[in-house]
Design a protein around this motif. Structure first.
Motif, PDB file in Angstrom:
ATOM      1  N   LEU A 125       0.833  -1.207   0.000  1.00  0.00           N
ATOM      2  CA  LEU A 125       0.000   0.000   0.000  1.00  0.00           C
ATOM      3  C   LEU A 125       0.867   1.256   0.000  1.00  0.00           C
ATOM      4  O   LEU A 125       0.544   2.252  -0.669  1.00  0.00           O
ATOM      5  N   GLN A 126       1.994   1.205   0.759  1.00  0.00           N
ATOM      6  CA  GLN A 126       2.881   2.365   0.785  1.00  0.00           C
ATOM      7  C   GLN A 126       3.522   2.589  -0.579  1.00  0.00           C
ATOM      8  O   GLN A 126       3.662   3.725  -1.038  1.00  0.00           O
ATOM      9  N   LEU A 127       3.926   1.469  -1.236  1.00  0.00           N
ATOM     10  CA  LEU A 127       4.509   1.593  -2.569  1.00  0.00           C
ATOM     11  C   LEU A 127       3.495   2.150  -3.562  1.00  0.00           C
ATOM     12  O   LEU A 127       3.842   2.958  -4.434  1.00  0.00           O
ATOM     13  N   ARG A 128       2.238   1.729  -3.410  1.00  0.00           N
ATOM     14  CA  ARG A 128       1.201   2.253  -4.299  1.00  0.00           C
ATOM     15  C   ARG A 128       1.021   3.755  -4.062  1.00  0.00           C
ATOM     16  O   ARG A 128       0.895   4.528  -5.018  1.00  0.00           O
ATOM     17  N   ALA A 129       1.045   4.161  -2.775  1.00  0.00           N
ATOM     18  CA  ALA A 129       0.913   5.583  -2.474  1.00  0.00           C
ATOM     19  C   ALA A 129       2.125   6.365  -2.988  1.00  0.00           C
ATOM     20  O   ALA A 129       1.980   7.464  -3.545  1.00  0.00           O
ATOM     21  N   ASP A 130       3.328   5.776  -2.805  1.00  0.00           N
ATOM     22  CA  ASP A 130       4.538   6.444  -3.313  1.00  0.00           C
ATOM     23  C   ASP A 130       4.506   6.553  -4.830  1.00  0.00           C
ATOM     24  O   ASP A 130       4.918   7.571  -5.401  1.00  0.00           O
ATOM     25  N   LYS A 131       4.018   5.484  -5.484  1.00  0.00           N
ATOM     26  CA  LYS A 131       3.930   5.512  -6.939  1.00  0.00           C
ATOM     27  C   LYS A 131       2.990   6.617  -7.400  1.00  0.00           C
ATOM     28  O   LYS A 131       3.289   7.362  -8.347  1.00  0.00           O
ATOM     29  N   ALA A 132       1.827   6.724  -6.709  1.00  0.00           N
ATOM     30  CA  ALA A 132       0.885   7.781  -7.074  1.00  0.00           C
ATOM     31  C   ALA A 132       1.493   9.158  -6.852  1.00  0.00           C
ATOM     32  O   ALA A 132       1.321  10.079  -7.669  1.00  0.00           O
ATOM     33  N   GLU A 133       2.269   9.287  -5.756  1.00  0.00           N
ATOM     34  CA  GLU A 133       2.911  10.581  -5.475  1.00  0.00           C
ATOM     35  C   GLU A 133       3.948  10.917  -6.537  1.00  0.00           C
ATOM     36  O   GLU A 133       4.044  12.060  -6.990  1.00  0.00           O
ATOM     37  N   VAL A 134       4.740   9.888  -6.934  1.00  0.00           N
ATOM     38  CA  VAL A 134       5.752  10.126  -7.967  1.00  0.00           C
ATOM     39  C   VAL A 134       5.093  10.478  -9.294  1.00  0.00           C
ATOM     40  O   VAL A 134       5.551  11.377 -10.021  1.00  0.00           O
ATOM     41  N   GLU A 135       4.001   9.759  -9.613  1.00  0.00           N
ATOM     42  CA  GLU A 135       3.303  10.062 -10.862  1.00  0.00           C
ATOM     43  C   GLU A 135       2.752  11.489 -10.857  1.00  0.00           C
ATOM     44  O   GLU A 135       2.830  12.198 -11.863  1.00  0.00           O
ATOM     45  N   ASN A 136       2.217  11.914  -9.709  1.00  0.00           N
ATOM     46  CA  ASN A 136       1.725  13.290  -9.615  1.00  0.00           C
ATOM     47  C   ASN A 136       2.864  14.293  -9.760  1.00  0.00           C
ATOM     48  O   ASN A 136       2.719  15.330 -10.420  1.00  0.00           O
ATOM     49  N   ALA A 137       4.012  13.957  -9.122  1.00  0.00           N
ATOM     50  CA  ALA A 137       5.159  14.857  -9.235  1.00  0.00           C
ATOM     51  C   ALA A 137       5.664  14.926 -10.670  1.00  0.00           C
ATOM     52  O   ALA A 137       6.007  16.004 -11.171  1.00  0.00           O
ATOM     53  N   LEU A 138       5.703  13.755 -11.350  1.00  0.00           N
ATOM     54  CA  LEU A 138       6.141  13.744 -12.742  1.00  0.00           C
ATOM     55  C   LEU A 138       5.190  14.534 -13.626  1.00  0.00           C
ATOM     56  O   LEU A 138       5.620  15.243 -14.550  1.00  0.00           O
ATOM     57  N   MET A 139       3.906  14.421 -13.338  1.00  0.00           N
ATOM     58  CA  MET A 139       2.930  15.183 -14.114  1.00  0.00           C
ATOM     59  C   MET A 139       3.123  16.684 -13.900  1.00  0.00           C
ATOM     60  O   MET A 139       3.054  17.477 -14.840  1.00  0.00           O
ATOM     61  N   ALA A 140       3.404  17.056 -12.624  1.00  0.00           N
ATOM     62  CA  ALA A 140       3.638  18.469 -12.341  1.00  0.00           C
ATOM     63  C   ALA A 140       4.897  18.966 -13.052  1.00  0.00           C
ATOM     64  O   ALA A 140       4.928  20.072 -13.601  1.00  0.00           O
ATOM     65  N   VAL A 141       5.954  18.111 -13.039  1.00  0.00           N
ATOM     66  CA  VAL A 141       7.192  18.491 -13.734  1.00  0.00           C
ATOM     67  C   VAL A 141       6.953  18.618 -15.234  1.00  0.00           C
ATOM     68  O   VAL A 141       7.450  19.538 -15.893  1.00  0.00           O
ATOM     69  N   GLN A 142       6.178  17.657 -15.777  1.00  0.00           N
ATOM     70  CA  GLN A 142       5.884  17.703 -17.207  1.00  0.00           C
ATOM     71  C   GLN A 142       5.106  18.977 -17.560  1.00  0.00           C
ATOM     72  O   GLN A 142       5.407  19.638 -18.563  1.00  0.00           O
TER      73      GLN A 142
END
Length: 337
Positions: A125-142
């Motif tokens: 569950l933590q990895l899933r949350a971290d993945k979602a956070e990274v994806e959001n960060a990547l989207m923000a960077v993009q």
């Protein structure tokens, strides 16, 4: 009517001996099971043999203890023949404590496996949350990257328009716009695939920065710049030298002819890059110089890139003179053309 039955009890040491034997067998068998099933498959056969040996040892010790407790005065062969009648009881005791040890050992392992499963689920569950956070960060960077792709385009269009309007009326202003456009392009897309730039390219932009400021200060700018060495085959992370140079213009007093600013950039044959700047300080708190955003960001970028190869960045304030010294070992960044 309460009837109390009279029971003949054995001496205390008898109970201590036999209970100690049973308890020791229980824990030793649990340890053997742990060794057999927790230490890898290559230890399983050894663990099973250890458990079988413990069962036989338990029966043998039980036999010997019963002999010395029950019939010390009887000949051993006579006692052995009579002991066979008690063998089923001994085997039952061994079976009883064996099953009890297996049950307790298995219960503990089931509980441990459940804890491990719960921990694995929490990690998932933590990895899933971290993945979602990274994806959001990547989207923000993009999104930020796309915005930055638009903003420079608009800025360059504005600079080109301004240049076309002033080129005939103010050659100096037009020249400044050309130099400024070059600096902006260099800061945006000057790096290669390795993220580095040729030092000569950065020195070229530093000379453009000096030229812009000469238009700005005119004859009142007192600054000397010196370079020494062959920079052609060396590369560096971009904007480091440019940032340190810009820091001189931002915080230095360049109008004092008795204390001119100095910028010296050199490289040795061994590939050590050295930057030195010295300038009189403007009438601002000196503490702000060493804590300026440009110097702080430069230090972070240097640490991220050259911490392994080795670098040294230090600042010093001596009365009203502020100096910056930087040395980087670029032997690992040498590129032959």
């Amino acid at each position: 009517m309460l009837v109390l039955m009279k029971v003949d009890l054995e001496p205390a040491y008898i109970y201590i001996l036999f209970y100690s034997l049973n308890i020791s067998y229980f824990y030793l068998l649990s340890a053997a099971l742990t060794f057999a099933f927790d230490k890898g498959r290559n230890q399983r056969a050894k663990g099973v043999l250890m458990a079988a040996g413990l069962i036989l040892a338990y029966i043998l010790v039980k036999f010997i203890m019963n002999y010395f407790v029950d019939a010390p005065a009887v000949a051993f062969n006579v006692y052995a023949r009579g002991f066979r009648k008690n063998m089923p009881l001994i085997f039952f005791r061994a079976f009883h404590f064996t099953m009890l040890a297996i049950f307790v050992w298995a219960s503990g392992h089931i509980a441990r496996y459940r804890r491990m499963a719960d921990q694995a689920e929490q990690q998932r569950l933590q990895l899933r949350a971290d993945k979602a956070e990274v994806e959001n960060a990547l989207m923000a960077v993009q999104n930020a990257y796309l915005r930055q792709q638009i903003n420079p385009h608009l800025l360059f269009n504005a600079l080109n328009f301004t240049y076309s309007r002033v080129v005939d009326t103010s050659p100096e202003a037009a020249r400044c716009l050309i130099l400024l456009t070059g600096l902006l392009r260099f800061s945006l897309d000057s790096t290669g695939e390795d993220g580095l730039v040729n030092i000569n390219d950065e020195l070229k932009e530093i000379s453009h920065l000096l030229e812009i400021n000469r238009f700005r200060f005119g004859d009142n700018m007192h600054l000397e710049m010196e370079t020494e060495g062959d920079f052609e085959n060396y590369r560096i992370i971009p904007l480091i030298l440019l940032t340190l140079t810009e820091n001189v213009f931002k915080h230095g007093n360049l109008t004092n002819s008795s204390s001119p600013a100095l910028i010296r950039i050199s490289i040795t044959r061994e590939g050590e890059l050295n930057f030195f700047s010295s300038n009189a300080i403007k009438s601002i708190p000196t503490g702000r110089l060493s804590k300026s955003t440009g110097l702080r960001n430069a230090r972070i970028r240097l640490e991220n890139t050259y911490s392994a190869a080795g670098f040294n960045l230090c600042t010093q304030t001596d009365q009203d003179i502020f100096t910056v010294r930087l040395s980087i070992r670029l032997s690992g960044s040498l590129v032959r053309h």
